[in-house]
Design an enzyme around this catalytic site. Structure first.
Site, PDB file in Angstrom:
ATOM      1  N   ASN A  52       0.857  -1.197   0.000  1.00 52.50           N
ATOM      2  CA  ASN A  52       0.000   0.000   0.000  1.00 52.50           C
ATOM      3  C   ASN A  52       0.889   1.241   0.000  1.00 52.50           C
ATOM      4  O   ASN A  52       2.110   1.132   0.000  1.00 52.50           O
ATOM      5  CB  ASN A  52      -0.966  -0.030   1.193  1.00 52.50           C
ATOM      6  CG  ASN A  52      -0.222  -0.069   2.507  1.00 52.50           C
ATOM      7  OD1 ASN A  52       0.525   0.839   2.828  1.00 52.50           O
ATOM      8  ND2 ASN A  52      -0.410  -1.152   3.261  1.00 52.50           N
TER       9      ASN A  52
ATOM     10  N   ALA B 264       1.297   1.491  11.697  1.00 48.94           N
ATOM     11  CA  ALA B 264       1.576   0.819  10.419  1.00 48.94           C
ATOM     12  C   ALA B 264       0.292   0.626   9.626  1.00 48.94           C
ATOM     13  O   ALA B 264      -0.782   0.449  10.191  1.00 48.94           O
ATOM     14  CB  ALA B 264       2.216  -0.544  10.695  1.00 48.94           C
TER      15      ALA B 264
ATOM     16  N   LYS C   3       7.859 -18.316  -9.487  1.00 50.22           N
ATOM     17  CA  LYS C   3       7.209 -17.159 -10.110  1.00 50.22           C
ATOM     18  C   LYS C   3       6.005 -17.618 -10.947  1.00 50.22           C
ATOM     19  O   LYS C   3       6.125 -18.568 -11.736  1.00 50.22           O
ATOM     20  CB  LYS C   3       8.223 -16.436 -10.997  1.00 50.22           C
ATOM     21  CG  LYS C   3       7.679 -15.169 -11.585  1.00 50.22           C
ATOM     22  CD  LYS C   3       8.715 -14.470 -12.446  1.00 50.22           C
ATOM     23  CE  LYS C   3       8.050 -13.344 -13.207  1.00 50.22           C
ATOM     24  NZ  LYS C   3       8.857 -12.852 -14.300  1.00 50.22           N
TER      25      LYS C   3
ATOM     26  N   PRO D 247      -3.664 -11.363  10.665  1.00 52.73           N
ATOM     27  CA  PRO D 247      -3.991 -11.071  12.070  1.00 52.73           C
ATOM     28  C   PRO D 247      -4.077  -9.563  12.261  1.00 52.73           C
ATOM     29  O   PRO D 247      -3.333  -8.812  11.615  1.00 52.73           O
ATOM     30  CB  PRO D 247      -2.787 -11.644  12.839  1.00 52.73           C
ATOM     31  CG  PRO D 247      -1.694 -11.752  11.837  1.00 52.73           C
ATOM     32  CD  PRO D 247      -2.344 -11.970  10.506  1.00 52.73           C
TER      33      PRO D 247
ATOM     34  N   PHE E 112      -4.575   3.748  14.667  1.00 52.08           N
ATOM     35  CA  PHE E 112      -4.864   4.736  13.631  1.00 52.08           C
ATOM     36  C   PHE E 112      -6.066   4.259  12.820  1.00 52.08           C
ATOM     37  O   PHE E 112      -6.280   3.051  12.679  1.00 52.08           O
ATOM     38  CB  PHE E 112      -3.664   4.914  12.698  1.00 52.08           C
ATOM     39  CG  PHE E 112      -2.712   5.983  13.171  1.00 52.08           C
ATOM     40  CD1 PHE E 112      -1.878   5.739  14.252  1.00 52.08           C
ATOM     41  CD2 PHE E 112      -2.672   7.216  12.550  1.00 52.08           C
ATOM     42  CE1 PHE E 112      -1.007   6.721  14.711  1.00 52.08           C
ATOM     43  CE2 PHE E 112      -1.806   8.209  12.992  1.00 52.08           C
ATOM     44  CZ  PHE E 112      -0.972   7.970  14.077  1.00 52.08           C
TER      45      PHE E 112
ATOM     46  N   LYS F 172     -14.253   2.583  15.077  1.00 50.84           N
ATOM     47  CA  LYS F 172     -13.094   1.666  15.029  1.00 50.84           C
ATOM     48  C   LYS F 172     -12.469   1.489  16.406  1.00 50.84           C
ATOM     49  O   LYS F 172     -12.011   0.401  16.764  1.00 50.84           O
ATOM     50  CB  LYS F 172     -12.067   2.188  14.029  1.00 50.84           C
ATOM     51  CG  LYS F 172     -11.017   1.168  13.682  1.00 50.84           C
ATOM     52  CD  LYS F 172     -10.304   1.470  12.392  1.00 50.84           C
ATOM     53  CE  LYS F 172     -11.142   1.163  11.179  1.00 50.84           C
ATOM     54  NZ  LYS F 172     -10.464   1.429   9.934  1.00 50.84           N
TER      55      LYS F 172
ATOM     56  N   LYS G 119     -11.876  -2.256  17.829  1.00 50.50           N
ATOM     57  CA  LYS G 119     -10.518  -2.790  18.051  1.00 50.50           C
ATOM     58  C   LYS G 119     -10.192  -2.938  19.536  1.00 50.50           C
ATOM     59  O   LYS G 119      -9.260  -3.652  19.892  1.00 50.50           O
ATOM     60  CB  LYS G 119      -9.479  -1.858  17.419  1.00 50.50           C
ATOM     61  CG  LYS G 119      -9.686  -1.608  15.932  1.00 50.50           C
ATOM     62  CD  LYS G 119      -8.762  -2.449  15.109  1.00 50.50           C
ATOM     63  CE  LYS G 119      -8.878  -2.075  13.646  1.00 50.50           C
ATOM     64  NZ  LYS G 119      -7.996  -2.862  12.806  1.00 50.50           N
TER      65      LYS G 119
HETATM   66  O1  C5P Z   1      -8.931  -1.853  10.254  1.00 47.63           O
HETATM   67  P1  C5P Z   1      -7.932  -0.849   9.828  1.00 47.63           P
HETATM   68  O2  C5P Z   1      -6.829  -1.391   8.973  1.00 47.63           O
HETATM   69  O3  C5P Z   1      -8.527   0.394   9.243  1.00 47.63           O
HETATM   70  O4  C5P Z   1      -7.276  -0.369  11.222  1.00 47.63           O
HETATM   71  C1  C5P Z   1      -6.203   0.508  11.277  1.00 47.63           C
HETATM   72  C2  C5P Z   1      -5.466   0.324  12.569  1.00 47.63           C
HETATM   73  O5  C5P Z   1      -5.302  -1.056  12.864  1.00 47.63           O
HETATM   74  C3  C5P Z   1      -4.074   0.877  12.516  1.00 47.63           C
HETATM   75  O6  C5P Z   1      -3.707   1.292  13.816  1.00 47.63           O
HETATM   76  C4  C5P Z   1      -3.255  -0.314  12.062  1.00 47.63           C
HETATM   77  O7  C5P Z   1      -1.898  -0.196  12.473  1.00 47.63           O
HETATM   78  C5  C5P Z   1      -3.949  -1.440  12.777  1.00 47.63           C
HETATM   79  N1  C5P Z   1      -3.932  -2.721  12.071  1.00 47.63           N
HETATM   80  C6  C5P Z   1      -3.194  -3.773  12.593  1.00 47.63           C
HETATM   81  N2  C5P Z   1      -3.196  -4.991  11.986  1.00 47.63           N
HETATM   82  C7  C5P Z   1      -3.942  -5.207  10.879  1.00 47.63           C
HETATM   83  C8  C5P Z   1      -4.710  -4.160  10.332  1.00 47.63           C
HETATM   84  C9  C5P Z   1      -4.674  -2.933  10.951  1.00 47.63           C
HETATM   85  O8  C5P Z   1      -2.493  -3.561  13.611  1.00 47.63           O
HETATM   86  N3  C5P Z   1      -3.922  -6.376  10.309  1.00 47.63           N
END
Ligand code: C5P
Length: 403
Positions: free
Chosen positions: A209, A273, A287, A303, A323, A337, A341
């Site tokens: 990304n 991240a 490949k 995860p 974030f 969120k 979370k």
């Molecule tokens: O669900 P979303 O990706 O929008 O959530 C963003 C937040 O979750 C960020 O703090 C990101 O670092 C964290 N995140 C994570 N592991 C993932 C997906 C997102 O720690 N697999």
């Protein structure tokens, strides 16, 4: 934050001198008293009148002014400041500083001072890379002068490269850091995730990304500055490793999770991240060949590191910050969120293409805590990091209110 602080700005003659007017305004807004010295060439770029108006103080420039020496001699001018900032610092003034030349008021004050000096270089890329400048910078750093920047970018001369002065908001952040209590997080441990993850499709290709890692790295640096023992788990980015942090480099979300678990226990976790939500279901060791016009990739969920770190348990950091990068309804989505979370705080940020957040130097964020949500104005990522980390420090070690 800069109440009662006395800053002496030494403005030398570079095209970026006009940015000092904005810096002056920002410093005054924070409560600082700002006195300015303009070199003769600085007056070719900005007028003493505009500097005097914005600083609310007399502007100094002449070493041999009888009236100035009577009212505020060059020694007193340097003694009466808490910090000296040379901005913009041209190749010429840096050379004179390195040599100890005192041929005008600015350089005389710089030689006479017993206070900390910051210099903010601004010049053409070739001048910045010239062996003479490189050696002068090294000399000055060796004497304790803090050099801010320069940045890489387009220059007024039409060239591109390193030499562009850092923005006034970043200079403000550095000045505030200088005056902040940088032991507020002493004895505390922090974990930060930063950058994107790369999820391999085959040995050559991967899913990624647009995350630059700038915000996460800035947060790790700010935590180090306030004294936290900081581990930065970073995905693949071009950002340099922050000084003073323990840095673990990873590629994939699974590796990032493992490195985070290994870094526990910590008091603070900031998940900045942009972790890939999915990885390839079936890894291929060879490949993938272009045999068909279409290719279907099956993905499985990665995860969620933030969610896992937020789960109750002995090793849960006392403060977990996540974030929420969104392209619309940022504050609302960040609030929901946070609940989903299970983290304590969440920073909602606008990453729509028009915001320029991905890869850019600025960010406009909403801080969502257990007590509500607040919107912060658009500012540099360094400043967001600085403010956030000071808020984190307030949580652990509230500062006594100032009189
Ligand atoms: O669900 P979303 O990706 O929008 O959530 C963003 C937040 O979750 C960020 O703090 C990101 O670092 C964290 N995140 C994570 N592991 C993932 C997906 C997102 O720690 N697999």
């Amino acid at each position: 934050m800069l109440q009662n602080k006395r800053i002496l700005l030494i403005i030398s003659g570079g095209i970026a001198a006009y940015k000092c007017l904005e810096l002056l305004r920002l410093l005054r807004e924070q409560g600082a008293t700002v006195r300015c010295i303009l070199t003769k060439s600085a007056t070719e770029f900005i007028t003493p009148l505009s500097v005097a108006t914005l600083s609310g103080e007399k502007v100094y420039g002449d070493l041999f002014s009888l009236t100035d020496e009577y009212g505020m001699g060059h020694i007193k001018l340097s003694r009466d400041a808490d910090l000296l900032v040379v901005v913009p610092a041209t190749a010429n003034i840096l050379a004179r500083m390195a040599q100890g030349i005192a041929d005008d008021l600015a350089t005389t004050v710089l030689l006479a001072t017993n206070k900390k000096v910051m210099a903010v270089p601004s010049m053409n890329v070739r001048m910045w890379e010239h062996a003479a400048t490189v050696s002068n910078i090294k000399t000055l750093q060796g004497r304790g002068v803090e050099i801010l920047g320069p940045n890489c970018g387009a220059m007024a001369c039409g060239e591109y490269g390193e030499g562009r002065m850092v923005e006034p908001t970043e200079i403000l952040t550095a000045i505030r850091t200088h005056f902040s209590d940088n032991s507020r997080l002493n004895g505390l441990r922090a974990l930060v995730t930063s950058g994107p993850t790369h999820e391999p499709i085959d040995p050559v290709r991967y899913i990624a990304n647009r995350s630059s890692g700038k915000q996460g790295h800035a947060i790790a640096s700010a935590l180090v500055r306030l004294g936290a023992e900081t581990t930065l788990v970073r995905g693949p980015t071009n950002e340099p490793d922050p000084d003073g942090a323990k840095v673990i480099r990873v590629e994939t979300a699974c590796e990032m999770l493992k490195a985070c678990k290994n870094a526990l226990p910590t008091d603070i976790a900031v998940c900045a991240a942009a972790v890939s939500d999915w990885r390839i279901k079936k890894e291929t060791s060879q490949k993938i060949k272009k045999e068909n016009a279409e290719l279907t990739l099956s993905l499985k969920e990665n995860p969620d590191i933030l969610e896992l770190l937020s789960q109750p348990g002995n090793e849960r950091p006392r403060l977990v910050v996540g974030f929420a990068a969104e392209t619309s309804d940022v504050a609302e989505k960040a609030i929901s969120k946070r609940g989903k979370k299970g983290c304590d705080w969440i920073i909602g940020n606008d990453v729509s293409p028009k915001s320029g957040t991905f890869g850019g130097d600025t960010n406009q964020v909403h801080l969502v805590t257990e007590t509500g949500s607040e919107s912060w104005p658009k500012m540099s990522k360094l400043e967001v990091a600085d403010l956030l980390v000071n808020r984190i420090a307030d949580q652990f070690r509230p500062q006594a209110p100032t009189e």
